[in-house]
Scaffold this active site. Structure first.
Site, PDB file in Angstrom:
ATOM      1  N   GLU A 286      19.090 -16.581  -9.433  1.00 18.04           N
ATOM      2  CA  GLU A 286      18.644 -15.202  -9.594  1.00 18.04           C
ATOM      3  C   GLU A 286      18.160 -14.961 -11.030  1.00 18.04           C
ATOM      4  OE1 GLU A 286      17.658 -12.747  -8.189  1.00 18.04           O
ATOM      5  OE2 GLU A 286      18.068 -10.995  -9.429  1.00 18.04           O
TER       6      GLU A 286
ATOM      7  N   GLU B 183       9.590 -13.869 -12.988  1.00 19.93           N
ATOM      8  CA  GLU B 183       8.739 -12.839 -12.366  1.00 19.93           C
ATOM      9  C   GLU B 183       8.300 -11.757 -13.336  1.00 19.93           C
ATOM     10  OE1 GLU B 183      10.400 -10.367  -9.250  1.00 19.93           O
ATOM     11  OE2 GLU B 183      12.379 -10.477 -10.134  1.00 19.93           O
TER      12      GLU B 183
ATOM     13  N   HIS C 272      20.394 -36.075 -12.821  1.00 20.79           N
ATOM     14  CA  HIS C 272      19.740 -36.828 -11.741  1.00 20.79           C
ATOM     15  C   HIS C 272      18.229 -36.614 -11.745  1.00 20.79           C
ATOM     16  CE1 HIS C 272      23.563 -38.099 -10.149  1.00 20.79           C
ATOM     17  NE2 HIS C 272      24.001 -36.861 -10.319  1.00 20.79           N
TER      18      HIS C 272
ATOM     19  N   LYS D 215       6.379  -4.404  -4.598  1.00 20.40           N
ATOM     20  CA  LYS D 215       7.787  -4.057  -4.412  1.00 20.40           C
ATOM     21  C   LYS D 215       8.270  -4.372  -3.013  1.00 20.40           C
ATOM     22  CE  LYS D 215      11.788  -2.318  -5.434  1.00 20.40           C
ATOM     23  NZ  LYS D 215      12.677  -3.244  -6.175  1.00 20.40           N
TER      24      LYS D 215
ATOM     25  N   ASN E 129      -1.687   1.338   6.185  1.00 17.66           N
ATOM     26  CA  ASN E 129      -0.825   0.331   5.572  1.00 17.66           C
ATOM     27  C   ASN E 129      -0.407  -0.620   6.688  1.00 17.66           C
ATOM     28  OD1 ASN E 129       0.960  -1.079   4.035  1.00 17.66           O
ATOM     29  ND2 ASN E 129       2.441   0.586   3.785  1.00 17.66           N
ATOM     30  N   GLY E 130      -0.494  -1.925   6.441  1.00 13.95           N
ATOM     31  CA  GLY E 130      -0.117  -2.894   7.477  1.00 13.95           C
ATOM     32  C   GLY E 130      -1.279  -3.797   7.799  1.00 13.95           C
TER      33      GLY E 130
ATOM     34  N   ARG F 247       4.976   0.489  -5.740  1.00 17.33           N
ATOM     35  CA  ARG F 247       4.825  -0.396  -4.592  1.00 17.33           C
ATOM     36  C   ARG F 247       3.854  -1.543  -4.876  1.00 17.33           C
ATOM     37  NH1 ARG F 247       6.670   2.273   0.083  1.00 17.33           N
ATOM     38  NH2 ARG F 247       5.193   1.308   1.473  1.00 17.33           N
TER      39      ARG F 247
ATOM     40  N   LYS G 160      14.407 -13.785 -12.053  1.00 14.96           N
ATOM     41  CA  LYS G 160      14.163 -12.571 -12.846  1.00 14.96           C
ATOM     42  C   LYS G 160      13.307 -12.915 -14.062  1.00 14.96           C
ATOM     43  CE  LYS G 160      15.181  -9.960 -10.940  1.00 14.96           C
ATOM     44  NZ  LYS G 160      15.730  -9.474  -9.711  1.00 14.96           N
TER      45      LYS G 160
ATOM     46  N   TRP H 268      -2.993  -2.690  -1.602  1.00 12.83           N
ATOM     47  CA  TRP H 268      -2.612  -4.034  -2.049  1.00 12.83           C
ATOM     48  C   TRP H 268      -3.304  -4.976  -1.079  1.00 12.83           C
ATOM     49  CZ3 TRP H 268       0.816  -8.070  -0.301  1.00 12.83           C
ATOM     50  CH2 TRP H 268       1.170  -8.977  -1.307  1.00 12.83           C
TER      51      TRP H 268
ATOM     52  N   CYS I 102       0.819  -1.213   0.000  1.00 12.32           N
ATOM     53  CA  CYS I 102       0.000   0.000   0.000  1.00 12.32           C
ATOM     54  C   CYS I 102       0.852   1.262   0.000  1.00 12.32           C
ATOM     55  CB  CYS I 102      -0.881   0.026   1.239  1.00 12.32           C
ATOM     56  SG  CYS I 102      -1.816  -1.460   1.466  1.00 12.32           S
TER      57      CYS I 102
HETATM   58  C1  F6R Z   1      12.813  -9.909  -7.111  1.00 10.98           C
HETATM   59  C2  F6R Z   1      12.628  -9.061  -5.948  1.00 10.98           C
HETATM   60  C3  F6R Z   1      12.214  -9.696  -4.670  1.00 10.98           C
HETATM   61  C4  F6R Z   1      12.889  -9.006  -3.473  1.00 10.98           C
HETATM   62  C5  F6R Z   1      12.349  -9.572  -2.159  1.00 10.98           C
HETATM   63  C6  F6R Z   1      13.025  -8.955  -0.962  1.00 10.98           C
HETATM   64  O1  F6R Z   1      13.278  -9.179  -8.216  1.00 10.98           O
HETATM   65  O2  F6R Z   1      12.771  -7.875  -6.011  1.00 10.98           O
HETATM   66  O3  F6R Z   1      12.476 -11.065  -4.679  1.00 10.98           O
HETATM   67  O4  F6R Z   1      14.267  -9.194  -3.573  1.00 10.98           O
HETATM   68  O5  F6R Z   1      10.967  -9.347  -2.081  1.00 10.98           O
HETATM   69  O6  F6R Z   1      12.806  -7.587  -0.898  1.00 10.98           O
HETATM   70  P1  F6R Z   1      13.702  -6.673   0.019  1.00 10.98           P
HETATM   71  O7  F6R Z   1      15.099  -6.728  -0.534  1.00 10.98           O
HETATM   72  O8  F6R Z   1      13.111  -5.308  -0.066  1.00 10.98           O
HETATM   73  O9  F6R Z   1      13.658  -7.260   1.402  1.00 10.98           O
END
Ligand code: F6R
Length: 609
Positions: free
Chosen positions: A481, A488, A504, A604, A100-101, A27, A485, A74, A2
């Site tokens: 990673e 997502e 395996h 985010k 928010n929360g 966000r 990427k 959100w 949010c």
């Molecule tokens: C993927 C991504 C997420 C964050 C994860 C942790 O591209 O951005 O996997 O890395 O949600 O977020 P933070 O670093 O803000 O704790």
């Protein structure tokens, strides 16, 4: 997650709130709303969907007033809908709140309020706050607000207005909130970019501090209304840092910012003279470190993969055992942790609920705590005795790129520092590493120069359903990673495997036309083994994209395409390879018409468990 924006001043609250909410769109959200005090009444407008739905409505039906609050939601409690969107108001619309929360005890409060005759319009936890403030209101909004907040359990950034008073009141607990200090105007927001167009002076709010924003300014107090002081934080980064700056997407802009971000993270921290690694907000001495039996790195998603790479580097250069875990698992598995453990939390936002909870757990168990975060004053930073800021600048795209590379830089810094502390890294070797770390920005630039080539290669991913990312050793972490990427943002199903593990089981998935991305950042014996693994892949009809250091490229014709990385010192091609993986994912998503900066179902900053 949010977003909150509130405004009091002389300008149109509606316009300022909408512009602030636009800056917070990164966000992630599913609905948006606004409440503005128009004379003696509060007008509330809120809709499910993009902010543009609300903007479109307000364009034709503006709400006039210079005090207001707005929100992008959100969903947590109750599905995305007009009714569940914020703001939420008391039955008579005299009090309006955004939040928010999560209010953990909302069911109990709702029952109490219902028995008093309050009628609820939404399924949210937030609505109880509006009715509760109304219930306590006796002519002073701050008094009622403090009383209501006293009843709440959970995490919240909560902001309220009343139709009867010219003010905004707010508080935070475990959820981000800042206050912008303008001339004859004040702002409240979940994050700095929302107010940066209007002011660079902000309060980073502490938990349980109440703020009252009036036409005369901002005052802070505790729950007994005793005044509280807060330092003004002057924002030094540009408003433009939080906008696209000519790039098609924030993600591409942030990928290209990496050489600068890396330089910023290193600034003043690495020198061949003296201590070699200088870290402010870092109190862990050599003696402390040598008493530590184990390092535990805990994080989520991309930050977790940075932690895995940290494990590789710290174990290699400091010869200290490092365990890693994803934060959502860590605290529930009775981890072996005590005062001889160094707990490292990695979080770009510094607000990720699981990471924060892991950190609190580790502290409770007596561990020494170090956090690596990008956001000054974030919860993770505030709660850690040692903090290493990554200085990547605001990261807006949901998919983390520049935050990841600066987290890796933090890992190099710690590996050298701990290596010197433990005596396992010689001064000469440390100097060699320092020289090569200072080449990283240039090597990333070299890779960024291959953008056209990588864009072309990304067409291989345009119509596939599955992609595989393989590597050995540290390259396996990079593969994880790369695979995250890709999935997502492009929604291609992507899996990462250790190259030697394919046979395996997972190799059964390969068929004619499957795409396998192999990362190879080193030479030597292991390089030959990876080549053998690629032959196995090729024999199943898969197409191979090889990302390899110059000189280690395929000479047996096993790859369909090769993206070469600049020749670099041992362990120094991790970041250039990560940049290639980011660009591959980016262009695959663009080619498939995906919403790159706001991938579906993602937020985010994940401030709920
Ligand atoms: C993927 C991504 C997420 C964050 C994860 C942790 O591209 O951005 O996997 O890395 O949600 O977020 P933070 O670093 O803000 O704790």
């Amino acid at each position: 997650m949010c977003g909150i924006v509130g405004y009091i001043g002389r300008k149109s609250a509606q316009n300022i709130i909408l512009s602030g909410l636009n800056k917070l769109e990164y966000r992630g959200y599913d609905s948006a709303g606004i409440a503005v005090k128009c004379g003696e009444e509060i007008i509330e407008r809120k809709f499910k969907g993009r902010l543009s739905v609300l903007e479109g409505f307000l364009c034709d039906n503006p709400v006039h007033g210079n005090i207001g609050i707005g929100h992008t939601r959100w969903a947590t409690h109750g599905a995305p809908s007009d009714e569940n969107a914020h703001p939420h108001s008391s039955t008579d619309y005299s009090i309006s709140v955004v939040h928010n929360g999560i209010i953990e005890n909302y069911v109990q409060i709702k029952e109490e309020l219902t028995s008093l005759g309050y009628v609820f319009r939404s399924q949210t936890d937030t609505e109880v706050a509006a009715h509760l403030i109304h219930h306590y209101y006796e002519g002073d909004l701050l008094d009622a607000f403090i009383k209501a907040v006293g009843k709440l359990k959970g995490a919240y950034a909560l902001v309220a207005i009343s139709e009867k008073e010219e003010k905004i009141v707010c508080v935070r607990k475990d959820s981000p909130l800042i206050i912008g200090l303008g001339e004859n105007e004040s702002f409240v927001a979940s994050d700095i970019p929302a107010v940066l167009e209007y002011t660079r002076d902000v309060y980073l709010m502490d938990d349980n501090v109440f703020a009252e924003l009036t036409h005369d300014g901002v005052s802070l107090c505790d729950e007994n209304k005793h005044p509280v002081q807060n330092e003004v934080y002057h924002v030094t980064w540009d408003a433009q840092d939080a906008t696209k700056g000519g790039y098609e997407h924030f993600m591409l802009k942030e990928i290209f910012e990496q050489p600068t971000s890396v330089r910023n993270t290193l600034r003043g921290r690495l020198d061949k003279i003296g201590d070699k690694v200088t870290l402010d907000d870092f109190r862990l001495t050599k003696e402390d470190f040598n008493k530590i039996s184990k390092v535990y790195i805990v994080a989520c998603g991309t930050a977790y993969y940075a932690g895995c790479i940290g494990k590789y580097l710290i174990e290699k250069y400091a010869r200290k055992t490092v365990e890693t875990d994803v934060a959502s698992e860590f605290r529930y598995k009775d981890p072996i942790i005590d005062e001889n453990t160094l707990f490292i939390a990695i979080s770009q936002s510094g607000e990720t609920a699981d990471t924060l909870a892991g950190l609190r757990y580790a502290k409770k168990m007596g561990a020494k705590v170090l956090s690596i975060t990008n956001v000054v004053g974030s919860s993770v930073a505030r709660e850690s005795e040692n903090v290493l800021y990554t200085w990547a600048g605001p990261e807006i795209a949901v998919a983390s790129t520049k935050a990841f590379s600066t987290q890796i830089i933090a890992m190099y810094l710690l590996a050298i520092k701990f290596g010197l502390y433990s005596g396992n890294l010689s001064e000469e070797k440390a100097d060699e590493l320092i020289d090569s770390i200072y080449m990283l920005d240039k090597n990333i630039e070299t890779v960024l120069g291959k953008i056209g080539e990588i864009e072309g290669i990304a067409h291989m991913f345009e119509s596939i359903k599955d992609a595989f990312f393989i590597g050995r050793g540290v390259d396996h972490y990079l593969s994880m990673e790369g695979s995250l990427k890709m999935k997502e943002i492009s929604y291609i199903h992507a899996e990462a495997y250790q190259a030697g593990e394919l046979k395996h089981g997972p190799i059964a998935l390969l068929e004619e036309g499957s795409v396998v991305v192999c990362t190879l950042t080193y030479g030597g014996e292991l390089c030959d083994k990876v080549m053998s693994n690629l032959k196995e892949v090729k024999a199943r009809g898969a197409k191979v994209v090889l990302i390899a250091e110059e000189g280690n490229e395929d000479n047996d014709g096993v790859s369909d395409v090769i993206i070469s990385l600049p020749k670099a010192h041992e362990d120094m091609n991790i970041l250039p390879a990560a940049v290639v993986l980011q660009l591959l994912a980016y262009y695959s998503a663009v080619n498939r018409g995906c919403d790159v900066d706001k991938p579906r179902n993602l937020a985010k900053s994940v401030t709920v468990e």
